[in-house]
Design a protein around this motif. Structure first.
Motif, short mmCIF file in Angstrom:
data_model
loop_
_atom_site.label_atom_id
_atom_site.label_comp_id
_atom_site.label_asym_id
_atom_site.label_seq_id
_atom_site.Cartn_x
_atom_site.Cartn_y
_atom_site.Cartn_z
N HIS A 178 0.84 -1.21 0.00
CA HIS A 178 0.00 0.00 0.00
C HIS A 178 0.86 1.25 0.00
CE1 HIS A 178 -3.13 2.89 0.68
NE2 HIS A 178 -2.48 3.36 1.72
N HIS A 234 1.29 5.37 -2.37
CA HIS A 234 0.72 6.33 -3.33
C HIS A 234 1.87 6.78 -4.23
CE1 HIS A 234 -2.83 6.38 -0.73
NE2 HIS A 234 -1.97 6.39 0.26
N LYS A 288 -10.92 1.27 -3.75
CA LYS A 288 -10.47 1.74 -2.44
C LYS A 288 -11.55 2.60 -1.79
CE LYS A 288 -7.63 3.26 0.86
NZ LYS A 288 -6.30 3.83 0.88
N HIS A 303 -4.65 -0.55 7.17
CA HIS A 303 -4.20 0.13 8.39
C HIS A 303 -4.56 -0.67 9.65
CE1 HIS A 303 -2.98 3.32 5.80
NE2 HIS A 303 -4.20 3.75 5.54
N ASP A 344 2.84 2.95 2.97
CA ASP A 344 1.94 4.09 2.80
C ASP A 344 2.73 5.31 2.29
OD1 ASP A 344 -0.48 5.37 2.68
OD2 ASP A 344 -0.75 5.56 4.84
ZN LIG Z 1 -2.41 5.48 2.08
#
Ligand SMILES: [Zn+2]
Length: 527
Positions: A69, A71, A270, A355, A418
């Motif tokens: 995970h 971005h 998502k 998370h 993340d």
């Molecule tokens: Zn994220």
């Protein structure tokens, strides 16, 4: 690729196969692993004769890692900017911008990122006038470390088509920055920078042994990821990692999760159920310990969420559900239960909860029944011990960041950064999972030490489990005959290293599908 063979020996091979976790040598042919085992076994393989040989000096070889995970496009933009994170004053920040502008051409944008005026000697927000007076004849945009506040100079506002009578002090809150970002992106795209930025960002991951990134669009936050740039890089043989993309919008056409190939595929849908612990927007079951006036927020009205979830499930979309607080996790559990009440998901993949920072024991039991994938970010422990303790109070800490409980539950648990919330290195996460200490190394015995993972358990999060989460556990994530030759040859023997040094690990050589994606292997094909 021709069918040349590569024999890797002299290292310690960790296979991610629990029946045979250790080996001494690996033989690769083309894009696949042909053999793994003792040096004698592998060297006696018929294809080992005439193979190119890579002799190691005890370094560890592991399956290529998956960051489950992050971005990517957002990270690529942040790393292309001028980091002002370390600056101690506005004056120092302006000097850093002047230095960065020195090598640029007229019309080039200067993007300063991660400034924090709370740490500046001047102790005030920068304005358009500060930037205009800095003697930099370029459009400038500054993005605060929180990303919610940005400042543009007059040249940037003019280039964005904003009328002069609306320039004010140049401070742009939240979405006010949209036209400026659009103008800066147009400049990047017109000057051919975007693809290179994405490639370099991907190479950062390859440099740590990552061979697959599962990247996530957050278009609702202005952080959209797209597949097309990765496809273009792939066509130009410049894509060093496999990419799986999750979108925070339902697709406009009827497509299921898993569309694509070994390099680029559509992951799924998502959903953000709550916010963040730091911002006190994570939805908790009881008030924040350091602000009893709030329990955080749920983003979705229950009925609308259930309808969305059922639709996504029936359409064959693997859902990636962001849930940080325990109240958000309750809602995520209800949502996945509602989805499965409709029957199995046509895509054949388990849904994922991302998370999962706070999870009561009764919630873990419910999650086990649902068979979901849990996507955790162990690098958050070193970053968040003191913040989390303040927000949650002693009572909730025992079921916060409870990764050992997750692993012991038998659910598939993946590891991720993340990024850019955390840096791209998976090793910060491995270290965080194994040591559970702050960046200062404290507390020495670890924070909630019963939740520490062994190194083998932590490695499984970033290897086999990341592949299993997207239905690829039979092809990637292990070093086994027939598996794709995704390998990370590390810069040390991680099993002999001091666990505190795990955060420093890098890859000496990374192979994805047999191709070198990081490091040097003369005579062997590379991307
Ligand atoms: Zn994220």
């Amino acid at each position: 690729m021709d069918e040349k063979c590569l024999l890797i020996r002299g290292g310690t091979v960790w296979t991610a196969d629990r029946r045979n976790p250790r080996a001494e040598a690996v033989l690769v042919r083309g894009e696949r692993i042909l053999a793994v085992g003792s040096s004698a076994e592998v060297q006696n393989h018929e294809c080992a004769r005439g193979a190119q040989t890579l002799d190691l000096a005890g370094e560890t070889v592991i399956p290529g890692m998956t960051d489950a995970h992050l971005h990517l496009l957002y990270y690529s933009k942040q790393r292309a900017g001028v980091s002002l994170f370390e600056t101690k004053s506005l004056a120092e920040a302006l000097q850093a911008l002047r230095d960065a502008a020195a090598g640029t051409r007229p019309g080039d944008w200067i993007h300063g990122v991660r400034y924090n005026d709370a740490y500046w000697a001047e102790n005030r927000a920068p304005t358009r006038h500060d930037l205009d007076a800095a003697g930099i004849d370029r459009p400038i945009l500054l993005t605060r470390v929180c990303t919610h506040v940005q400042v543009a100079n007059s040249a940037a506002l003019a280039a964005s088509g904003i009328p002069e009578d609306q320039w004010g002090d140049g401070i742009l809150l939240e979405t006010e920055v949209a036209p400026v970002l659009k103008a800066m992106e147009a400049w990047r795209s017109e000057t051919g920078r975007t693809l290179g930025m994405i490639e370099e960002a991907c190479r950062d991951f390859a440099g740590f042994g990552v061979t697959e990134i599962q990247t996530c669009s957050a278009s609702g936050y202005g952080l959209a990821d797209d597949l097309a740039p990765f496809q273009r890089l792939r066509l130009e043989r410049r894509l060093p990692v496999r990419v799986v993309l999750y979108e925070d919008r339902m697709p406009q056409w009827n497509v299921m999760s898993g569309l694509g190939d070994d390099w680029i595929r559509y992951g799924g849908f998502k959903l953000f159920l709550d916010g963040s612990l730091g911002g006190r927007t994570a939805a908790l079951g009881a008030p924040y310990a350091d602000d009893p006036s709030t329990c955080g927020l749920l983003n979705h009205e229950e009925g609308a969420l259930m309808a969305t979830v059922k639709e996504a499930h029936k359409r064959g979309l693997q859902m990636l559900i962001h849930a940080i607080g325990d109240r958000a996790l309750d809602q995520a559990i209800r949502a996945v239960e509602a989805a499965y009440a409709e029957g199995p998901c046509p895509c054949g993949l388990p849904h994922r909860i991302n998370h999962v920072m706070i999870c009561r024991p009764d919630q873990l039991e419910a999650l086990k029944k649902l068979g979901v994938v849990l996507d955790v970010q162990p690098a958050f422990v070193p970053s968040e011990i003191s913040m989390a303790t303040a927000r949650l109070g002693e009572e909730r800490i025992p079921w916060s960041y409870p990764w050992k409980s997750f692993v012991d539950s038998g659910l598939v648990v993946t590891g991720s950064s993340d990024c850019p919330v955390e840096p791209p290195s998976p090793w910060r996460g491995v270290w965080g999972a194994v040591c559970r200490v702050g960046d200062d190394g404290k507390p020495e015995e670890g924070w909630q030490p019963h939740q520490k993972l062994t190194l083998d358990e932590a490695l499984e999060l970033w290897t086999v489990n990341g592949a299993v989460a997207v239905g690829e556990g039979g092809r990637r994530g292990r070093i086994a005959p027939g598996y794709l030759a995704d390998l990370a040859i590390l810069d040390r023997d991680i099993f002999k290293a001091d666990p505190m040094d795990l955060r420093e690990v890098k890859a000496r050589l990374t192979l994805a599908g047999g191709y070198v994606t990081h490091g040097e292997l003369p005579g062997w094909p590379a991307f």
